[in-house]
Design an enzyme around this catalytic site. Structure first.
Site, short mmCIF file in Angstrom:
data_model
loop_
_atom_site.label_atom_id
_atom_site.label_comp_id
_atom_site.label_asym_id
_atom_site.label_seq_id
_atom_site.Cartn_x
_atom_site.Cartn_y
_atom_site.Cartn_z
N GLU A 245 50.43 54.95 30.88
CA GLU A 245 50.33 53.50 30.62
C GLU A 245 48.85 53.20 30.47
O GLU A 245 48.13 53.13 31.47
CB GLU A 245 50.92 52.71 31.80
CG GLU A 245 52.42 52.80 31.90
CD GLU A 245 53.13 52.14 30.74
OE1 GLU A 245 52.56 51.22 30.12
OE2 GLU A 245 54.25 52.56 30.43
N CYS A 279 45.93 45.02 31.25
CA CYS A 279 46.15 45.88 30.08
C CYS A 279 46.72 45.07 28.94
O CYS A 279 46.32 45.23 27.79
CB CYS A 279 47.07 47.04 30.45
SG CYS A 279 48.63 46.52 31.15
P1 NAD Z 1 40.49 54.84 34.78
O1 NAD Z 1 41.16 55.61 33.71
O2 NAD Z 1 39.02 54.92 34.91
O3 NAD Z 1 41.06 55.24 36.22
C1 NAD Z 1 42.44 55.18 36.53
C2 NAD Z 1 42.76 56.17 37.63
O4 NAD Z 1 42.54 57.49 37.15
C3 NAD Z 1 41.89 56.04 38.89
O5 NAD Z 1 42.72 56.24 40.02
C4 NAD Z 1 40.90 57.18 38.74
O6 NAD Z 1 40.38 57.63 39.97
C5 NAD Z 1 41.77 58.24 38.09
N1 NAD Z 1 41.04 59.28 37.35
C6 NAD Z 1 39.77 59.24 36.85
N2 NAD Z 1 39.48 60.39 36.22
C7 NAD Z 1 40.58 61.17 36.30
C8 NAD Z 1 40.92 62.46 35.80
N3 NAD Z 1 40.05 63.20 35.11
N4 NAD Z 1 42.17 62.93 36.05
C9 NAD Z 1 43.07 62.20 36.71
N5 NAD Z 1 42.80 60.97 37.23
C10 NAD Z 1 41.58 60.47 37.01
O7 NAD Z 1 41.00 53.35 34.55
P2 NAD Z 1 40.50 52.04 35.30
O8 NAD Z 1 39.13 51.73 34.80
O9 NAD Z 1 40.77 52.19 36.75
O10 NAD Z 1 41.55 50.95 34.74
C11 NAD Z 1 41.35 50.17 33.61
C12 NAD Z 1 42.16 50.69 32.45
O11 NAD Z 1 43.55 50.77 32.79
C13 NAD Z 1 42.13 49.74 31.25
O12 NAD Z 1 41.93 50.48 30.07
C14 NAD Z 1 43.50 49.11 31.25
O13 NAD Z 1 43.90 48.61 30.01
C15 NAD Z 1 44.35 50.22 31.76
N6 NAD Z 1 45.62 49.71 32.30
C16 NAD Z 1 46.80 49.96 31.64
C17 NAD Z 1 48.01 49.43 32.09
C18 NAD Z 1 49.32 49.66 31.38
O14 NAD Z 1 50.38 49.43 31.98
N7 NAD Z 1 49.33 50.09 30.14
C19 NAD Z 1 48.02 48.66 33.26
C20 NAD Z 1 46.81 48.42 33.90
C21 NAD Z 1 45.62 48.96 33.42
#
Ligand code: NAD
Length: 473
Positions: A245, A279
């Site tokens: 997502e 998002c």
């Molecule tokens: P992010 O991708 O930086 O981090 C998300 C999670 O992934 C965190 O828990 C982080 O620690 C973990 N992570 C980081 N690097 C990783 C790796 N290499 N492998 C596995 N896990 C890893 O995202 P963010 O900045 O926390 O969130 C914002 C983003 O999330 C925005 O782009 C937003 O649109 C998206 N989002 C999408 C939805 C949806 O339902 N489509 C909902 C909410 C947020």
């Protein structure tokens, strides 16, 4: 009631455990650390996965109804703690207290809503020779990785979907917002059988370890497109299932027959709730030339009225941006707009001082290829562009690698619906935006994701199809 003054702990195999490290958690309204919690490393992850695997046979053997009862108890426990959870959410995430209460409330409604969906075997063929059924069986251990913008909702939703379908879970919240998730872990360890639910706080590297872990069967990931791609690449090493997502760049197309003042209120809310850190927030507006000026004026008026401040203050409409990195990114978009052709209609003056506050910005015609149009801002900065031909508006709305959701606004419902059906997205709304239900699939087209959450599709995403094929006689 939970003790919200107790030290934070990880939940592994039904026990409260310390981590091998610690995380400092910043309150974005002050820019200062306000809490510490344990952080897990590889050792704790291995223990959590082992506990989940050990719990799996008994949990899988239960009926959907039995597992639904555990989830109902979780929803009740969350409800009993709604006020302290909402306050903690505002402190760690920043959103206004009422939005935090809504998030806590929705976590319960969505999770219980999903447990009312039946996952039944299907008969694919039944003739004189053969009887063939399609069953759905749980995958095993599901790793859930969540972002910082809606840490309760985005933990409870995927987690309960995986649990209801018979999987055990290991969950890791964002290092920016681990606290509410750890508290929910404390609630869950008193409700669920030992090992079914394991909650670990940790940094990005813990997410990477989960994605390659040989004994995790699926990753349910919510976060950015860039990280989603890394998760998918890592998951390939063990051919883990993934649900991704990811981010969006949702367009709202405003047709010429709307009442611009009325629509502006709804669009402004859908663009700036949680300070735009959603998002499926509206991130671009394409308005017909006949209503363009009136819509811009009304949006700018909404922006000027919205009070920006600490989410704990009662009249706050926009809280801070959740973390410094994102705050600097959003300020970068505003600087970029200042260099470009766009006219800033609201938000030219930005707050200074402590806390990651951004006053909402409305910008007219920033340029078709400007960053604010092309990239996901994830902040309260809204570009508004003019069109005269709806085909052109659709082409521009679809001219992106994102495809999460979008909306069309118009009084002629048949026409608005026909336009909405041409948006290249997972969800196209008409006269609304950001409306989700437990029974309706949600997820992204193109690079906004893979698979769906909620609904029968979301539940099946946590299961493996198994064909039972019988030769008669
Ligand atoms: P992010 O991708 O930086 O981090 C998300 C999670 O992934 C965190 O828990 C982080 O620690 C973990 N992570 C980081 N690097 C990783 C790796 N290499 N492998 C596995 N896990 C890893 O995202 P963010 O900045 O926390 O969130 C914002 C983003 O999330 C925005 O782009 C937003 O649109 C998206 N989002 C999408 C939805 C949806 O339902 N489509 C909902 C909410 C947020």
């Amino acid at each position: 009631m939970l003790d919200f003054n107790a030290p934070y702990t990880l939940t592994i195999g039904g026990k409260a455990l310390p981590g091998s490290g610690e995380l400092d958690v910043v309150n974005p309204a002050t820019g200062s650390n306000f809490a510490r919690c344990p952080a897990a490393g590889g050792k704790e992850l291995d223990a959590a996965v082992a506990a989940a695997r050990a719990a799996f046979p008994a949990w899988r053997a239960m009926s959907f109804e039995q597992r639904a009862r555990y989830i109902a108890r979780l929803a009740e426990a969350i409800q009993e703690n709604v006020e302290p959870l909402a306050r903690l959410l505002t402190q760690e995430q920043g959103k206004p207290l009422q939005q935090s209460r809504d998030e806590v409330g929705r976590a319960g409604t969505l999770s219980v809503g999903m447990t009312q969906i039946q996952v039944l075997p299907e008969v694919l063929l039944d003739d004189a020779q053969r009887h063939i059924e399609l069953h759905y069986v749980p995958l095993g251990v599901v790793g859930v990785i969540t972002p910082w913008n809606a840490p309760i909702n985005l933990a409870v939703g995927p987690m309960t979907s995986a649990l209801y379908t018979g999987n055990c879970i290991v969950l890791k919240p964002s290092p920016f917002t681990p606290l509410c998730t750890l508290r929910i872990g404390e609630l869950m360890r008193d409700i669920f059988p030992v090992g079914v639910v394991n909650i670990l706080a940790g940094g990005d590297e813990l997410g990477a370890l989960m994605s390659t872990h040989p004994h995790i069967d699926k990753i349910s990931f919510t976060g950015s497109v860039a990280t989603g791609k890394k998760v998918m690449a890592s998951a390939a090493t063990t051919l883990k299932r993934v649900t991704l997502e990811l981010g969006g760049n949702d367009a709202a197309i405003v047709l010429e027959d709307v009442d611009p003042g009325e629509v502006a209120k709804k669009i402004f809310f859908a663009a700036t709730v949680n300070s735009g850190q959603v998002c499926m927030a509206i991130k671009r507006v394409y308005a017909h030339e006949k209503v363009y000026d009136a819509l811009c004026t009304a949006l700018a008026e909404e922006a000027r009225k919205a009070k920006v401040g600490n989410g704990l203050e009662p009249d706050t409409v926009l809280g801070p941006i959740q973390n410094r990195r994102q705050f600097e990114r959003v300020r970068g978009f505003i600087d970029d707009i200042r260099q470009g052709p766009g006219k800033i209609l609201a938000g030219a003056e930005q707050p200074s001082g402590e806390g990651y506050f951004v006053a909402p910005v409305v910008v007219a015609e920033p340029g078709e290829h400007s960053r604010i149009v092309v990239e996901e801002q994830f902040g309260p900065v809204l570009p508004v562009m003019k069109f005269s031909d709806v085909g052109d508006a659709l082409r521009r709305a679809n001219d992106t690698r994102y495809g999460l959701s979008g909306s069309v606004w118009g009084k002629d419902l048949a026409r608005a619906t026909a336009v909405a059906a041409q948006l290249e997205v997972g969800t196209a709304w008409v006269n609304q935006h950001r409306a989700t239900l437990a029974t309706v699939p949600f997820g992204g087209a193109k690079e906004s994701g893979l698979g769906r959450t909620y609904s029968i599709l979301g539940l099946r995403g946590n299961m493996e199809p198994r064909v039972i094929s019988i030769l008669k006689g």
